[in-house]
Design a protein around this motif. Structure first.
Motif, PDB file in Angstrom:
ATOM      1  N   ILE A 133      42.347  22.448  62.005  1.00 22.64           N
ATOM      2  CA  ILE A 133      42.516  23.219  60.774  1.00 22.64           C
ATOM      3  C   ILE A 133      41.846  22.474  59.622  1.00 22.64           C
ATOM      4  N   LEU A 134      40.688  22.968  59.206  1.00 28.05           N
ATOM      5  CA  LEU A 134      39.969  22.388  58.077  1.00 28.05           C
ATOM      6  C   LEU A 134      40.156  23.293  56.873  1.00 28.05           C
ATOM      7  N   CYS A 135      40.494  22.685  55.743  1.00 32.57           N
ATOM      8  CA  CYS A 135      40.751  23.466  54.528  1.00 32.57           C
ATOM      9  C   CYS A 135      40.118  22.798  53.327  1.00 32.57           C
ATOM     10  N   VAL A 136      39.890  23.626  52.324  1.00 36.72           N
ATOM     11  CA  VAL A 136      39.509  23.148  51.009  1.00 36.72           C
ATOM     12  C   VAL A 136      40.594  23.641  50.064  1.00 36.72           C
TER      13      VAL A 136
ATOM     14  N   LEU B 142      40.696  19.022  40.830  1.00 39.14           N
ATOM     15  CA  LEU B 142      40.385  18.349  42.092  1.00 39.14           C
ATOM     16  C   LEU B 142      40.054  19.357  43.175  1.00 39.14           C
ATOM     17  N   LEU B 143      39.096  19.011  43.994  1.00 44.02           N
ATOM     18  CA  LEU B 143      38.748  19.787  45.172  1.00 44.02           C
ATOM     19  C   LEU B 143      39.012  18.862  46.359  1.00 44.02           C
ATOM     20  N   ILE B 144      39.958  19.277  47.199  1.00 44.65           N
ATOM     21  CA  ILE B 144      40.470  18.424  48.270  1.00 44.65           C
ATOM     22  C   ILE B 144      40.102  19.025  49.625  1.00 44.65           C
ATOM     23  N   ARG B 145      39.421  18.228  50.466  1.00 45.66           N
ATOM     24  CA  ARG B 145      39.130  18.656  51.840  1.00 45.66           C
ATOM     25  C   ARG B 145      40.141  18.009  52.755  1.00 45.66           C
ATOM     26  N   THR B 146      40.654  18.786  53.697  1.00 45.81           N
ATOM     27  CA  THR B 146      41.683  18.295  54.605  1.00 45.81           C
ATOM     28  C   THR B 146      41.331  18.596  56.060  1.00 45.81           C
ATOM     29  N   ALA B 147      41.913  17.832  56.957  1.00 46.83           N
ATOM     30  CA  ALA B 147      41.838  18.086  58.398  1.00 46.83           C
ATOM     31  C   ALA B 147      43.270  17.985  58.912  1.00 46.83           C
ATOM     32  N   LEU B 148      43.734  19.049  59.565  1.00 45.12           N
ATOM     33  CA  LEU B 148      45.144  19.141  59.958  1.00 45.12           C
ATOM     34  C   LEU B 148      45.284  19.619  61.402  1.00 45.12           C
TER      35      LEU B 148
ATOM     36  N   GLN C 263      51.041  23.925  55.599  1.00 39.14           N
ATOM     37  CA  GLN C 263      52.129  24.391  54.746  1.00 39.14           C
ATOM     38  C   GLN C 263      52.843  23.194  54.089  1.00 39.14           C
ATOM     39  N   ASP C 264      53.094  22.138  54.831  1.00 43.09           N
ATOM     40  CA  ASP C 264      53.726  20.938  54.277  1.00 43.09           C
ATOM     41  C   ASP C 264      52.849  20.300  53.200  1.00 43.09           C
ATOM     42  N   LEU C 265      51.548  20.204  53.468  1.00 40.15           N
ATOM     43  CA  LEU C 265      50.634  19.604  52.499  1.00 40.15           C
ATOM     44  C   LEU C 265      50.588  20.423  51.210  1.00 40.15           C
ATOM     45  N   ILE C 266      50.501  21.732  51.341  1.00 36.01           N
ATOM     46  CA  ILE C 266      50.486  22.585  50.147  1.00 36.01           C
ATOM     47  C   ILE C 266      51.775  22.391  49.356  1.00 36.01           C
ATOM     48  N   GLY C 267      52.895  22.278  50.053  1.00 36.01           N
ATOM     49  CA  GLY C 267      54.168  22.029  49.379  1.00 36.01           C
ATOM     50  C   GLY C 267      54.151  20.732  48.587  1.00 36.01           C
ATOM     51  N   LYS C 268      53.562  19.681  49.171  1.00 35.70           N
ATOM     52  CA  LYS C 268      53.455  18.404  48.464  1.00 35.70           C
ATOM     53  C   LYS C 268      52.580  18.538  47.222  1.00 35.70           C
ATOM     54  N   LEU C 269      51.439  19.224  47.386  1.00 35.35           N
ATOM     55  CA  LEU C 269      50.490  19.340  46.279  1.00 35.35           C
ATOM     56  C   LEU C 269      51.002  20.237  45.158  1.00 35.35           C
ATOM     57  N   MET C 270      51.797  21.245  45.499  1.00 28.71           N
ATOM     58  CA  MET C 270      52.285  22.182  44.487  1.00 28.71           C
ATOM     59  C   MET C 270      53.171  21.506  43.441  1.00 28.71           C
TER      60      MET C 270
ATOM     61  N   TYR D 285      52.389  18.975  41.892  1.00 28.08           N
ATOM     62  CA  TYR D 285      51.488  18.388  40.899  1.00 28.08           C
ATOM     63  C   TYR D 285      50.680  19.427  40.134  1.00 28.08           C
ATOM     64  N   GLY D 286      50.681  20.683  40.597  1.00 27.82           N
ATOM     65  CA  GLY D 286      49.914  21.718  39.915  1.00 27.82           C
ATOM     66  C   GLY D 286      49.711  22.922  40.804  1.00 27.82           C
ATOM     67  N   ASP D 287      48.942  23.869  40.290  1.00 26.66           N
ATOM     68  CA  ASP D 287      48.654  25.089  41.045  1.00 26.66           C
ATOM     69  C   ASP D 287      47.590  24.807  42.102  1.00 26.66           C
ATOM     70  N   THR D 288      47.759  25.438  43.272  1.00 28.60           N
ATOM     71  CA  THR D 288      46.805  25.247  44.358  1.00 28.60           C
ATOM     72  C   THR D 288      46.157  26.573  44.742  1.00 28.60           C
ATOM     73  N   LYS D 289      44.966  26.461  45.270  1.00 28.42           N
ATOM     74  CA  LYS D 289      44.258  27.599  45.865  1.00 28.42           C
ATOM     75  C   LYS D 289      43.636  27.064  47.146  1.00 28.42           C
ATOM     76  N   THR D 290      44.062  27.617  48.275  1.00 28.73           N
ATOM     77  CA  THR D 290      43.655  27.081  49.576  1.00 28.73           C
ATOM     78  C   THR D 290      42.686  28.025  50.274  1.00 28.73           C
ATOM     79  N   SER D 291      41.627  27.449  50.833  1.00 27.12           N
ATOM     80  CA  SER D 291      40.659  28.204  51.630  1.00 27.12           C
ATOM     81  C   SER D 291      40.516  27.511  52.976  1.00 27.12           C
ATOM     82  N   ILE D 292      40.584  28.299  54.049  1.00 28.00           N
ATOM     83  CA  ILE D 292      40.396  27.772  55.405  1.00 28.00           C
ATOM     84  C   ILE D 292      38.889  27.750  55.690  1.00 28.00           C
TER      85      ILE D 292
END
Length: 149
Positions: free
Chosen positions: A65-68, A103-109, A116-123, A125-132
């Motif tokens: 699962i790769l996301c931005v 910030l633009l964050i690239r992840t590998a999951l 879902q856990d990562l988005i919860g952590k990031l939220m 600190y601010g608003d998130t917008k996730t793209s797979i």
């Protein structure tokens, strides 16, 4: 540093295969191996070459699962948030950008629950917008201008 055609050829060859031997690199750019070694050293000292990296396929190591994720951060909290993001092992790259997102964050999951856990952590600190990420039609490469003679 002003690059000549040999420097550009060396950089292009190293970007394709950073493990290339100096003898093969010399053959490709039509210079002697000592001349190539000297040029590579000068490029390193000048900060043009900043490192040599391995490229991996995250899916093959259990991270399909790769996301931005764009994260909008309040200015006064930026430093603290950046430190927290640096500590997150799921984050493979984080860049600071202009515009509404800081910030633009690239992840590998490994799976969607981890996302879902990562988005919860990031939220927190601010608003998130996730793209797979579904494909990488243009992988990282050198700027085309570098390769021009």
């Amino acid at each position: 540093m002003q690059l000549d055609k040999y420097d550009r050829k060396i950089l292009a060859a190293l970007s394709e295969n950073a493990r290339i031997r100096f003898a093969e690199l010399a053959r490709r750019v039509n210079l002697s191996a000592p001349a190539v070694a000297d040029r590579v050293e000068k490029l390193e000292r000048a900060g043009v070459i900043t490192g040599y990296h391995v490229a991996i396929d995250p899916a093959k190591i259990g991270m399909p699962i790769l996301c931005v994720i764009e994260l909008t951060v309040k200015h006064r909290e930026y430093g603290m948030v950046l430190e927290r993001v640096r500590e997150m092992p799921e984050v493979v790259e984080c860049i600071s950008i202009t515009g509404t997102s800081a910030l633009l964050i690239r992840t590998a999951l490994p799976a969607m629950p981890a996302l879902q856990d990562l988005i919860g952590k990031l939220m927190q600190y601010g608003d998130t917008k996730t793209s797979i990420v579904v494909d990488t039609p243009v992988p990282p490469r050198l700027p085309a201008q570098l390769l021009e003679d």
